[in-house]
Design an enzyme around this catalytic site. Structure first.
Site, PDB file in Angstrom:
ATOM      1  N   HIS A  78       2.378   5.892  11.320  1.00  0.00           N
ATOM      2  CA  HIS A  78       3.695   6.077  10.696  1.00  0.00           C
ATOM      3  C   HIS A  78       3.651   5.844   9.188  1.00  0.00           C
ATOM      4  O   HIS A  78       2.853   5.063   8.692  1.00  0.00           O
ATOM      5  CB  HIS A  78       4.765   5.219  11.375  1.00  0.00           C
ATOM      6  CG  HIS A  78       4.579   3.734  11.308  1.00  0.00           C
ATOM      7  ND1 HIS A  78       5.050   2.971  10.262  1.00  0.00           N
ATOM      8  CD2 HIS A  78       3.984   2.853  12.153  1.00  0.00           C
ATOM      9  CE1 HIS A  78       4.759   1.699  10.479  1.00  0.00           C
ATOM     10  NE2 HIS A  78       4.101   1.592  11.624  1.00  0.00           N
ATOM     11  N   ASP A  80       6.385   5.050   7.176  1.00  0.00           N
ATOM     12  CA  ASP A  80       7.340   4.100   6.587  1.00  0.00           C
ATOM     13  C   ASP A  80       6.790   2.673   6.632  1.00  0.00           C
ATOM     14  O   ASP A  80       5.832   2.375   7.348  1.00  0.00           O
ATOM     15  CB  ASP A  80       8.686   4.155   7.331  1.00  0.00           C
ATOM     16  CG  ASP A  80       8.565   3.736   8.793  1.00  0.00           C
ATOM     17  OD1 ASP A  80       7.579   4.110   9.448  1.00  0.00           O
ATOM     18  OD2 ASP A  80       9.460   3.017   9.272  1.00  0.00           O
ATOM     19  N   ASP A 140       0.415  -1.813   7.430  1.00  0.00           N
ATOM     20  CA  ASP A 140       1.242  -1.317   8.528  1.00  0.00           C
ATOM     21  C   ASP A 140       2.167  -0.257   7.946  1.00  0.00           C
ATOM     22  O   ASP A 140       3.184  -0.569   7.381  1.00  0.00           O
ATOM     23  CB  ASP A 140       2.042  -2.466   9.133  1.00  0.00           C
ATOM     24  CG  ASP A 140       2.990  -2.025  10.220  1.00  0.00           C
ATOM     25  OD1 ASP A 140       2.866  -0.890  10.684  1.00  0.00           O
ATOM     26  OD2 ASP A 140       3.874  -2.824  10.587  1.00  0.00           O
ATOM     27  N   GLU A 174       9.314   4.631  11.959  1.00  0.00           N
ATOM     28  CA  GLU A 174       8.881   3.859  13.127  1.00  0.00           C
ATOM     29  C   GLU A 174       9.461   2.464  13.098  1.00  0.00           C
ATOM     30  O   GLU A 174       9.842   1.904  14.116  1.00  0.00           O
ATOM     31  CB  GLU A 174       7.343   3.778  13.165  1.00  0.00           C
ATOM     32  CG  GLU A 174       6.763   3.173  14.444  1.00  0.00           C
ATOM     33  CD  GLU A 174       6.546   1.663  14.402  1.00  0.00           C
ATOM     34  OE1 GLU A 174       6.228   1.085  15.452  1.00  0.00           O
ATOM     35  OE2 GLU A 174       6.721   1.058  13.329  1.00  0.00           O
ATOM     36  N   GLU A 175       9.517   1.872  11.899  1.00  0.00           N
ATOM     37  CA  GLU A 175       9.923   0.462  11.783  1.00  0.00           C
ATOM     38  C   GLU A 175      11.390   0.254  12.153  1.00  0.00           C
ATOM     39  O   GLU A 175      11.809  -0.877  12.360  1.00  0.00           O
ATOM     40  CB  GLU A 175       9.663  -0.048  10.362  1.00  0.00           C
ATOM     41  CG  GLU A 175       8.190  -0.026   9.955  1.00  0.00           C
ATOM     42  CD  GLU A 175       7.343  -1.055  10.698  1.00  0.00           C
ATOM     43  OE1 GLU A 175       7.885  -1.776  11.545  1.00  0.00           O
ATOM     44  OE2 GLU A 175       6.127  -1.111  10.409  1.00  0.00           O
ATOM     45  N   ASP A 197      -2.143   1.619  14.947  1.00  0.00           N
ATOM     46  CA  ASP A 197      -1.042   0.843  14.374  1.00  0.00           C
ATOM     47  C   ASP A 197      -1.098  -0.613  14.840  1.00  0.00           C
ATOM     48  O   ASP A 197      -0.100  -1.314  14.807  1.00  0.00           O
ATOM     49  CB  ASP A 197       0.291   1.507  14.790  1.00  0.00           C
ATOM     50  CG  ASP A 197       1.483   0.969  14.034  1.00  0.00           C
ATOM     51  OD1 ASP A 197       1.284   0.362  12.960  1.00  0.00           O
ATOM     52  OD2 ASP A 197       2.615   1.146  14.527  1.00  0.00           O
ATOM     53  N   HIS A 379       4.628  -6.914   7.961  1.00  0.00           N
ATOM     54  CA  HIS A 379       6.066  -6.976   7.641  1.00  0.00           C
ATOM     55  C   HIS A 379       6.432  -8.025   6.594  1.00  0.00           C
ATOM     56  O   HIS A 379       7.614  -8.263   6.365  1.00  0.00           O
ATOM     57  CB  HIS A 379       6.957  -7.195   8.886  1.00  0.00           C
ATOM     58  CG  HIS A 379       6.863  -6.074   9.860  1.00  0.00           C
ATOM     59  ND1 HIS A 379       7.708  -5.952  10.932  1.00  0.00           N
ATOM     60  CD2 HIS A 379       6.016  -5.020   9.935  1.00  0.00           C
ATOM     61  CE1 HIS A 379       7.376  -4.864  11.634  1.00  0.00           C
ATOM     62  NE2 HIS A 379       6.348  -4.284  11.040  1.00  0.00           N
TER      63      HIS A 379
END
Ligand SMILES: [Zn+2]
Length: 407
Positions: A78, A80, A140, A174-175, A197, A379
């Site tokens: 992903h 984002d 990520d 995705e997040e 991921d 994150h």
């Protein structure tokens, strides 16, 4: 600098933080800017069927180089980054040949220490990429993108390695849980795929929670407090009563591994109406059904007890354990395991206490387990990744392609 690190550092310079408050797809314009740059790069690499749709889904293909039939496989990542921390002006630092001890994150005053992150003790001698302490890193999942494209470039450079069609899919948002929403499985064209991921080297995941949401709505009556006697019904008291009927040890803070839970994640309250939002999680589908039935039973009990006011329940399923869809195609896991072992990577299989886009894709007809990127602490500002871990991911992707052609 090697191609892989160069790609990764270039990708994290794009600000692609997704925005849960935006209903559009992609939810932030930076994702489209990044997708366009990736599209250009994939065209220059000579990939086929490169397409970017209006929702920011980017797909391409590396065609098979063998004359016999090999199933088309896919790799997904992903574009984002998580809304939890800024992804703007990411200034990565590369610590070569880490020899232990704390790592200062720029001038931010923040540190990565082995006391806080014991994983560091196993990374002596590695080259570690960190943030400067002001943003997340974006490993990520930009590491996944860099790894997939580096593996594909490698396969192009060494055509003597046999492989079938390799389908590449990069998704937006995705997040914020929307990455699979508008994914065109048929157009993608793979029989199965892997999201790249995961975290530390060796991670291989094909089990995740079954998930549902429960909205509990308590109804009361609001009257001026001065003249409320025998008239007011305070819905907040009803809501509190309900929450106390829930099992106090089956909560996120009391569970781990394969244990499920009920979680009161938010509430909006007033005298007239209170709305509790729960999430229910269980690795077994039957377990999730039991949790839903339990909540209904408690709502019925409370309604029977209440002299005044009432409570109602709405249940919505969110996603299911991909194991159901992956296990019937167990070669998907076997190939990944074998590929890892051939790269001297010990497969670490563990359940995901959450959901993934791969889980949703698995139920859309594309079995899709998750594989490591080599990153840690996603994150937040303590996110980091090792160059050696990323290189292992590239090796594993190449091996999966090769193993699929050898079956
Ligand atoms: Zn991710």
């Amino acid at each position: 600098m090697n191609q892989l690190v160069e790609r990764f550092l270039r990708y994290v310079s794009f600000d692609t933080k997704s925005d849960p408050s935006n209903k559009l797809c992609p939810s932030s314009p930076g994702q489209m800017t990044f997708a366009q740059a990736l599209k250009q790069e994939m065209l220059e690499m000579g990939l086929k069927e490169v397409s970017l749709d209006n929702n920011g889904y980017l797909m391409a293909k590396l065609p098979s180089n063998v004359t016999y039939d090999v199933p088309a496989i896919g790799f997904v990542a992903h574009m984002d980054t998580a809304p939890d921390a800024s992804g703007k002006n990411v200034k990565p630092q590369l610590i070569k040949n880490y020899q232990g001890g704390g790592i200062a994150l720029g001038d931010s005053g923040e540190q990565l220490t082995p006391a806080q992150y014991p994983d560091l003790t196993s990374l002596h001698g590695h080259d570690i990429i960190t943030t400067d302490g002001t943003t997340l890193l974006g490993a990520d999942n930009k590491a996944g993108i860099a790894e997939i494209l580096t593996a594909v470039a490698y396969l192009t450079e060494y055509p003597e390695i046999p492989h079938g069609d390799i389908c590449i899919g990069f998704t937006p948002d995705e997040e914020i849980g929307r990455g699979a929403d508008l994914f065109d499985v048929e157009k993608f064209g793979a029989k199965w795929a892997y999201t790249i991921d995961g975290g530390p080297v060796g991670e291989l995941e094909y089990e995740n929670f079954n998930a549902a949401r429960a909205d509990v709505i308590a109804h009361g009556v609001n009257v001026h407090p001065g003249t409320a006697k025998n008239k007011m019904i305070n819905s907040m008291n009803i809501a509190a009563q309900f929450q106390l009927m829930m099992p106090s040890h089956e909560t996120p803070e009391c569970t781990e591994g394969y244990e499920g839970f009920y979680h009161l994640g938010g509430a909006e309250m007033s005298v007239a109406k209170s709305h509790l939002v729960y999430i229910l999680r269980d690795f077994e589908r039957e377990g999730l059904e039991k949790r839903k039935a339990f909540m209904q039973q408690k709502v019925d009990e409370l309604n029977a007890q209440l002299e005044r006011g009432s409570v109602e329940l709405q249940l919505t399923d969110n996603y299911y354990n991909m194991k159901e869809m992956v296990e019937p195609h167990f070669h998907v896991i076997e190939i990944a395991k074998r590929a890892m072992q051939q790269c001297d990577v010990e497969p670490m299989i563990k359940p995901i206490r959450g959901g993934t886009d791969g889980a949703r894709l698995s139920f859309m007809g594309l079995p899709c387990p998750n594989i490591f990127t080599g990153g840690y602490n996603f994150h937040g500002i303590h996110e980091f990744i090792t160059v050696q871990g990323m290189e292992k991911a590239v090796e594993v992707i190449v091996k999966i392609a090769q193993e699929t052609a050898a079956e």
